[in-house]
Scaffold this active site. Structure first.
Site, PDB file in Angstrom:
ATOM      1  N   GLU A  30       0.880  -1.048   0.107  1.00 36.75           N
ATOM      2  CA  GLU A  30       0.102   0.183  -0.160  1.00 36.75           C
ATOM      3  C   GLU A  30       1.025   1.261  -0.059  1.00 36.75           C
ATOM      4  O   GLU A  30       0.795   2.250   0.920  1.00 36.75           O
ATOM      5  CB  GLU A  30      -1.042  -0.078   1.091  1.00 36.75           C
ATOM      6  CG  GLU A  30      -1.925  -1.104   0.934  1.00 36.75           C
ATOM      7  CD  GLU A  30      -3.360  -1.071   1.975  1.00 36.75           C
ATOM      8  OE1 GLU A  30      -3.233  -0.125   2.939  1.00 36.75           O
ATOM      9  OE2 GLU A  30      -4.085  -2.135   1.462  1.00 36.75           O
ATOM     10  N   GLU A  87      -4.687  -8.803  -0.404  1.00 36.00           N
ATOM     11  CA  GLU A  87      -5.526  -8.567   0.703  1.00 36.00           C
ATOM     12  C   GLU A  87      -6.984  -8.448   0.418  1.00 36.00           C
ATOM     13  O   GLU A  87      -7.609  -7.571  -0.591  1.00 36.00           O
ATOM     14  CB  GLU A  87      -5.288  -7.302   1.482  1.00 36.00           C
ATOM     15  CG  GLU A  87      -3.776  -7.603   2.165  1.00 36.00           C
ATOM     16  CD  GLU A  87      -3.324  -6.124   2.964  1.00 36.00           C
ATOM     17  OE1 GLU A  87      -4.461  -5.363   3.451  1.00 36.00           O
ATOM     18  OE2 GLU A  87      -2.462  -5.935   2.979  1.00 36.00           O
TER      19      GLU A  87
HETATM   20  O1  AHR Z   1      -5.215  -6.112   7.032  1.00 36.62           O
HETATM   21  C1  AHR Z   1      -5.206  -4.732   7.605  1.00 36.62           C
HETATM   22  C2  AHR Z   1      -4.448  -3.715   6.767  1.00 36.62           C
HETATM   23  O2  AHR Z   1      -5.179  -3.299   5.878  1.00 36.62           O
HETATM   24  C3  AHR Z   1      -3.157  -3.994   6.235  1.00 36.62           C
HETATM   25  O3  AHR Z   1      -2.185  -3.755   7.050  1.00 36.62           O
HETATM   26  C4  AHR Z   1      -3.009  -2.907   5.238  1.00 36.62           C
HETATM   27  O4  AHR Z   1      -2.247  -3.421   4.064  1.00 36.62           O
HETATM   28  C5  AHR Z   1      -4.522  -2.754   4.828  1.00 36.62           C
HETATM   29  O5  AHR Z   1      -4.929  -1.426   4.850  1.00 36.62           O
END
Ligand code: AHR
Length: 513
Positions: free
Chosen positions: A203, A322
């Site tokens: 990110e 994710e």
């Molecule tokens: O999964 C939780 C958080 O969500 C992670 O650390 C980040 O990459 C995303 O914003």
């Protein structure tokens, strides 16, 4: 609508020997047909589409997966025994670590060497608490080996340097003879870790450094210049993609690569957020969350199209490293269990299965997807408390998806679909797998699964369902929401099952050659 009673009285019903338990449900029954086309192939369902993610966040690692070898909690070399058993049984194909946001503030040397000499560091992103670094690279690789997962390391671009990441790669993958590989040996690991998957930050548009796409492209070019193949493991470089379907990020990143080497993987993040607390969902809240999954599918298609403009040969593998449900957090629960802890209910299990169905249907466009996260955080497979550990409905959604791994996805279409059924299907030789998600609270569905041109020799079906959308597996009642075998009858080219409301059902069938 037929009621179940009318339906039987009409004399058209197949006789089900093990009728689905009906306690808590109405007697209503509607009919629906889906058509599965074994010849209409989509692509291989890479096992990695069922990957997972474990971050140093809340009680995912410390207290969840890792309890330490001296803990009274039953453990295998410090890893919670029940968790290891559950995850090994699930067969996690790949595990991403150490973050998330945490990755861009993690310095790998803090987590090697004798545990008692490791520094105590502050976890900046997730509550500024102190970690003792007793879980580091060796422990991560040991965990992967124990559960049979491939390691995926997310490197530090935000506060790290190209040198730090190239040293980490050498430490992990160089066979022997260099100072770093010999240090690995002194720390108890003579054999290289053979880590294939390397994330170049996380990110970067947000917690990884608030960069623009072209600024990140510059960092990406710079970092990967110093990450060659060492030993016999060719690294697979994963570039940070957008949140959801942000086109600007993708276009500016790929343009910023300036025709230098494309990444092997490009990963988007897509959470299915809700304003509702996990255990207090209304039907409306639930439908709103379910409605995010078509957006996930559109985002995959759109992002793939954007990448293809820069990668006409489709060498870059699209990933979603994710994803999962992210409900409204309850401060008291986060205090008790750690940041981003939420209960995982029947509704969350259905959400998880909707996501997995999307990935199967888009199997030709994806190479890896990692659910966030493995234990005690967001869409968790397992929840723990003290020495207790339960498998959540999300765990069972993954278990029901497992037979698709390594098979070829084929098209499956509900006919009219007023019930908004979600389907995915796959085939290998004569083995057919179909997963049907019924996202509605309404009646049971008499579902005919038609496989034109193929005689079905036999079929069985397992279903995860519960009359209460907020039902969950508690430490006192860990088997409240678990899959049940339901009856499946076959005749000619058709399999018939009774699909419960709000359910995830996988049919495994054998076709005649
Ligand atoms: O999964 C939780 C958080 O969500 C992670 O650390 C980040 O990459 C995303 O914003």
């Amino acid at each position: 609508m037929n009621t179940r009673r009318n339906f039987v009285a009409l004399g058209t019903a197949t006789l089900f020997t093990a009728l689905t338990p009906r306690k808590g449900f109405t007697d209503d029954l509607v009919e629906e047909t889906i058509q599965v086309s074994p010849e209409d192939t989509i692509g291989l369902i890479h096992p990695e589409l069922h990957g997972q993610f474990a971050e140093h966040l809340g009680s995912c690692i410390y207290g969840g997966l890792w309890v330490g070898p001296a803990s009274p909690i039953p453990n295998v070399n410090g890893f919670r025994k029940q968790a290891v058993e559950a995850l090994r049984a699930l067969g996690v194909p790949v595990l991403r670590w150490p973050g998330g946001c945490f990755a861009d503030d993690y310095h790998w040397r803090d987590g090697i060497g004798p545990s008692e000499r490791r520094p105590k560091t502050v976890n900046l992103h997730w509550g500024a608490y102190v970690e003792d670094n007793s879980f580091g690279t060796h422990e991560f690789v040991d965990l992967c080996r124990l559960i049979g997962a491939q390691p995926y390391i997310a490197g530090n671009v935000g506060t790290g340097s190209p040198r730090e990441m190239r040293d980490w790669l050498e430490y992990c993958n160089y066979p022997a003879g260099s100072t770093l590989s010999d240090e690995r040996l002194q720390n108890g690991a003579p054999d290289p870790f053979k880590v294939k998957y390397w994330g170049i930050g996380n990110e970067l548009w947000g917690c990884g450094g608030n960069l623009s796409g072209d600024e990140y492209a510059e960092r990406y070019r710079n970092f990967t210049t110093f990450l060659p193949k060492l030993g016999d493991t060719q690294p697979f470089y994963i570039a940070c993609g957008p949140s959801k379907d942000n086109a600007d990020w993708t276009q500016s990143y790929f343009a910023g690569l300036k025709s230098k080497r494309l990444p092997d993987g490009y990963t988007m993040h897509f959470y299915s957020n809700s304003k509702a607390v996990a255990t207090r969902f209304t039907e409306e809240d639930m439908n709103a969350q379910f409605a995010t999954f078509p957006h996930l599918e559109e985002a995959i298609l759109h992002q793939r199209g954007l990448i293809d403009r820069f990668d006409p040969q489709k060498k870059v593998g699209l990933m979603v490293d994710e994803w999962g449900v992210w409900d409204k957090m309850v401060p008291e629960e986060e205090k008790a269990h750690g940041r981003l802890w939420q209960e995982i209910t029947m509704r969350a299990g259905v959400s998880t299965a909707l996501g997995l169905n999307v990935f199967h249907r888009q199997a030709d466009k994806l190479v890896m997807c990692n659910v966030a996260q493995m234990v005690n955080v967001l869409d968790a497979m397992l929840l723990t408390e003290g020495d207790k550990c339960v498998r959540t409905p999300a765990y069972y959604a993954f278990e029901l998806a497992k037979p698709h791994r390594g098979k070829t996805a084929v098209r499956a279409t509900p006919q009219a679909n007023p019930l908004a059924l979600s389907t995915s299907a796959s085939i290998k030789d004569t083995s057919l797998v179909v997963t049907v998600v019924n996202p509605k609270l309404g009646p049971f569905i008499r579902l005919r699964c038609h496989v034109p041109g193929s005689k079905v020799r036999r079929a069985n079906a397992n279903s995860l369902f519960h009359a209460d959308l907020n039902a969950c597996n508690t430490f006192n009642a860990p088997d409240t929401v678990v899959p049940h075998e339901i009856s499946a009858s076959t005749r000619g080219e058709t399999i018939t099952i009774e699909l419960p409301p709000l359910s995830v059902t996988t049919i495994e069938a054998e076709l005649a050659v």
